[in-house]
Scaffold this motif. Sequence first.
Motif, mmCIF file in Angstrom:
data_model
loop_
_atom_site.group_PDB
_atom_site.id
_atom_site.type_symbol
_atom_site.label_atom_id
_atom_site.label_comp_id
_atom_site.label_asym_id
_atom_site.label_seq_id
_atom_site.Cartn_x
_atom_site.Cartn_y
_atom_site.Cartn_z
ATOM 1 N N PRO A 79 53.499 -1.064 -14.977
ATOM 2 C CA PRO A 79 54.078 -1.095 -13.633
ATOM 3 C C PRO A 79 53.106 -1.711 -12.621
ATOM 4 C CG PRO A 79 54.408 1.053 -14.648
ATOM 5 C CD PRO A 79 53.471 0.290 -15.534
ATOM 6 N N ARG A 142 55.971 -9.693 -10.234
ATOM 7 C CA ARG A 142 56.087 -8.952 -11.491
ATOM 8 C C ARG A 142 56.820 -7.632 -11.268
ATOM 9 N NH1 ARG A 142 50.885 -7.600 -12.992
ATOM 10 N NH2 ARG A 142 51.267 -5.403 -13.327
ATOM 11 N N GLN A 146 60.324 -6.461 -12.973
ATOM 12 C CA GLN A 146 60.380 -5.194 -13.716
ATOM 13 C C GLN A 146 61.275 -4.169 -13.001
ATOM 14 O OE1 GLN A 146 55.907 -5.590 -15.630
ATOM 15 N NE2 GLN A 146 56.174 -4.142 -13.999
ATOM 16 N N HIS A 147 61.971 -4.613 -11.967
ATOM 17 C CA HIS A 147 62.916 -3.784 -11.206
ATOM 18 C C HIS A 147 62.242 -2.619 -10.472
ATOM 19 C CE1 HIS A 147 65.985 -6.194 -13.072
ATOM 20 N NE2 HIS A 147 65.510 -5.868 -14.272
ATOM 21 N N GLU A 148 60.974 -2.794 -10.129
ATOM 22 C CA GLU A 148 60.271 -1.795 -9.317
ATOM 23 C C GLU A 148 60.467 -2.085 -7.829
ATOM 24 O OE1 GLU A 148 56.051 -1.225 -10.590
ATOM 25 O OE2 GLU A 148 56.594 -2.863 -11.950
#
Length: 194
Positions: A79, A142, A146-148
């Motif tokens: 993450p 990124r 990564q859908h963060e």
Amino acid sequence: MARAKEFDPDAALLSALELFWRCGYEATSVADLVEHLGIGRASLYATFGGKRDLYLKALDRYQRDRLAPLLRGLSLPGPALPAVRALVRRYADESVADDLRLRGCLVTNTAAELAPHDPAAARSVEQDWDRVETVLHTALARAQAQHELPADRDPLALARTLLVLLQGLRVVGKASTDPARVQDATEQVLRLLD
């Protein structure tokens, strides 16, 4: 036959970095450097090329030694958003910490003191900011992949916002005795990442 140096140039550079970081460029005289480094004026000029050259070398060393470890966490797998948040909070914490607060950031200090009239200093500051912006942008892109980070956020604009915040934290932290200014601003800006 040339005489061997009677001092360690790397140790002298680190000592000069400390003095410049604590006092600034203008407030540090060549006499101050000679006394603080414990070397002769001729050795200073022969090894480093003078006060300005020594300052630029110290700034380069500061950027290499302090910036790289700070940014390393943004490039680790996994993450990305927690690493971005941790970096911003670390800047905030250091900006109000008694042992670092009054020195600020040597890059920020250089931006305020020298960059407006010294092209080499301005170039060094810009290169530093470009590195920080690039690493933040990459980490935020990124995080988005990564859908963060929400898809409607602009990673480059956020990276630039965080860069400005980081530099501002150093200035406000250096000049203010109220840590809440730094901490409140940090938390408000971090909400942009939600």
